[in-house]
Design a protein around this motif. Sequence first.
Motif, PDB file in Angstrom:
ATOM      1  N   ARG A 174       0.824  -1.199   0.000  1.00  0.00           N
ATOM      2  CA  ARG A 174       0.000   0.000   0.000  1.00  0.00           C
ATOM      3  C   ARG A 174       0.866   1.261   0.000  1.00  0.00           C
ATOM      4  O   ARG A 174       0.634   2.203  -0.737  1.00  0.00           O
ATOM      5  N   LYS A 175       1.907   1.242   0.814  1.00  0.00           N
ATOM      6  CA  LYS A 175       2.780   2.400   0.920  1.00  0.00           C
ATOM      7  C   LYS A 175       3.431   2.683  -0.437  1.00  0.00           C
ATOM      8  O   LYS A 175       3.450   3.813  -0.911  1.00  0.00           O
ATOM      9  N   ARG A 176       3.930   1.631  -1.054  1.00  0.00           N
ATOM     10  CA  ARG A 176       4.589   1.802  -2.352  1.00  0.00           C
ATOM     11  C   ARG A 176       3.578   2.224  -3.432  1.00  0.00           C
ATOM     12  O   ARG A 176       3.899   3.000  -4.317  1.00  0.00           O
ATOM     13  N   ALA A 177       2.351   1.701  -3.341  1.00  0.00           N
ATOM     14  CA  ALA A 177       1.315   2.089  -4.301  1.00  0.00           C
ATOM     15  C   ALA A 177       1.088   3.599  -4.236  1.00  0.00           C
ATOM     16  O   ALA A 177       1.044   4.281  -5.262  1.00  0.00           O
ATOM     17  N   TYR A 178       0.983   4.133  -3.014  1.00  0.00           N
ATOM     18  CA  TYR A 178       0.766   5.578  -2.880  1.00  0.00           C
ATOM     19  C   TYR A 178       1.966   6.376  -3.399  1.00  0.00           C
ATOM     20  O   TYR A 178       1.802   7.416  -4.028  1.00  0.00           O
ATOM     21  N   GLU A 179       3.165   5.870  -3.153  1.00  0.00           N
ATOM     22  CA  GLU A 179       4.359   6.567  -3.671  1.00  0.00           C
ATOM     23  C   GLU A 179       4.360   6.600  -5.200  1.00  0.00           C
ATOM     24  O   GLU A 179       4.670   7.616  -5.809  1.00  0.00           O
ATOM     25  N   LEU A 180       4.014   5.456  -5.798  1.00  0.00           N
ATOM     26  CA  LEU A 180       3.993   5.384  -7.263  1.00  0.00           C
ATOM     27  C   LEU A 180       2.906   6.284  -7.850  1.00  0.00           C
ATOM     28  O   LEU A 180       3.120   6.938  -8.874  1.00  0.00           O
ATOM     29  N   LEU A 181       1.761   6.330  -7.181  1.00  0.00           N
ATOM     30  CA  LEU A 181       0.677   7.192  -7.672  1.00  0.00           C
ATOM     31  C   LEU A 181       1.107   8.650  -7.608  1.00  0.00           C
ATOM     32  O   LEU A 181       0.777   9.447  -8.480  1.00  0.00           O
ATOM     33  N   GLU A 182       1.868   8.968  -6.582  1.00  0.00           N
ATOM     34  CA  GLU A 182       2.440  10.308  -6.463  1.00  0.00           C
ATOM     35  C   GLU A 182       3.340  10.578  -7.678  1.00  0.00           C
ATOM     36  O   GLU A 182       3.273  11.624  -8.318  1.00  0.00           O
ATOM     37  N   GLU A 183       4.172   9.602  -7.977  1.00  0.00           N
ATOM     38  CA  GLU A 183       5.150   9.737  -9.057  1.00  0.00           C
ATOM     39  C   GLU A 183       4.498   9.960 -10.431  1.00  0.00           C
ATOM     40  O   GLU A 183       5.026  10.673 -11.266  1.00  0.00           O
ATOM     41  N   VAL A 184       3.363   9.309 -10.653  1.00  0.00           N
ATOM     42  CA  VAL A 184       2.674   9.500 -11.937  1.00  0.00           C
ATOM     43  C   VAL A 184       1.584  10.569 -11.828  1.00  0.00           C
ATOM     44  O   VAL A 184       0.719  10.683 -12.701  1.00  0.00           O
ATOM     45  N   ASN A 185       1.664  11.320 -10.730  1.00  0.00           N
ATOM     46  CA  ASN A 185       0.772  12.457 -10.577  1.00  0.00           C
ATOM     47  C   ASN A 185      -0.701  12.042 -10.472  1.00  0.00           C
ATOM     48  O   ASN A 185      -1.579  12.664 -11.067  1.00  0.00           O
ATOM     49  N   LEU A 186      -0.960  10.991  -9.718  1.00  0.00           N
ATOM     50  CA  LEU A 186      -2.336  10.517  -9.535  1.00  0.00           C
ATOM     51  C   LEU A 186      -2.708  10.431  -8.058  1.00  0.00           C
ATOM     52  O   LEU A 186      -3.715   9.809  -7.714  1.00  0.00           O
ATOM     53  N   ALA A 187      -1.900  11.046  -7.203  1.00  0.00           N
ATOM     54  CA  ALA A 187      -2.123  10.913  -5.760  1.00  0.00           C
ATOM     55  C   ALA A 187      -3.558  11.287  -5.375  1.00  0.00           C
ATOM     56  O   ALA A 187      -4.180  10.614  -4.554  1.00  0.00           O
ATOM     57  N   LYS A 188      -4.086  12.294  -6.026  1.00  0.00           N
ATOM     58  CA  LYS A 188      -5.446  12.764  -5.709  1.00  0.00           C
ATOM     59  C   LYS A 188      -6.524  11.739  -6.046  1.00  0.00           C
ATOM     60  O   LYS A 188      -7.644  11.839  -5.616  1.00  0.00           O
TER      61      LYS A 188
END
Length: 225
Positions: free
Chosen positions: A120-134
């Motif tokens: 889960r932690k890595r998923a959120y980091e990756l979503l941040e990286e592809v600009n999808l955190a929101k």
Amino acid sequence: MTLRAKGIYKGFTSGSGFLPVLKGVEMEVGEGEIASVVGASGAGKSTLLHILGTLDRPDQGEVEINGKNVLGYRGKRLAEFRNRELGFIFQFHHLLPEFSAWENVALPQLIAGFPLSVARKRAYELLEEVNLAKHSEQFPNQLSGGEQQRLAVARALANRPKLVLADEPSGNLDKKSSEELHDLIWELNRTYGQVFILVTHDEELAHRAHRVYRLKDGILVEEKG
Ligand SMILES: Nc1ncnc2c1ncn2[C@@H]1O[C@H](COP(=O)(O)OP(=O)(O)OP(=O)(O)O)[C@@H](O)[C@H]1O
Ligand SMILES: [Mg+2]
């Protein structure tokens, strides 16, 4: 990560007989490179990418990844190899509709055996990286085409694959979204040294790659490299 394909032949049998598609493809991709593959529609680019990614088998030939003959892998070993070493980005991204964005990114990690908290932690980091955190809690059908494509990228990178195979990753995106996606690919390559094999119709994009291959009449010709 290095990739070497030698003497790849592949054809398909259908109602109208045998159609040879790949007729002795030779390919080499080195450490830290982005290689692009261009060619007309129907030339066999996706067929080749599937073979390089062990999703399909050639009629003849060898595929070596890091010096290992990956066509010899079967069953559990093959599934583990794909899950841990390879990332796939397809034009139709095959996201899982019943899972949220972050869950789609976490799944390959869970399959690889990571605990949920880590995944889960890595998923959120990756979503941040592809600009999808929101958008991490949204389901694929609640995302725009470009967002879905970026989600597919995040998922492909979940297990830090050394080799990422991308088939027309920006094929259905507008200019701005596709430029962003390409910038992301180049940035990941620079930052993590991930090797990309990128099938594209976009000649300008193709020529940004370290190596450019053109598939024509079943043969791959190196135009740059
Ligand atoms: N499973 C299959 N059975 C029969 N023929 C197939 C199969 N898969 C691909 N082909 C044929 O092989 C040829 C190459 O297909 P492929 O999808 O690799 O082309 P491509 O270069 O990726 O084209 P595009 O740019 O349109 O995606 C096509 O003529 C296609 O019809
Ligand atoms: Mg194709």
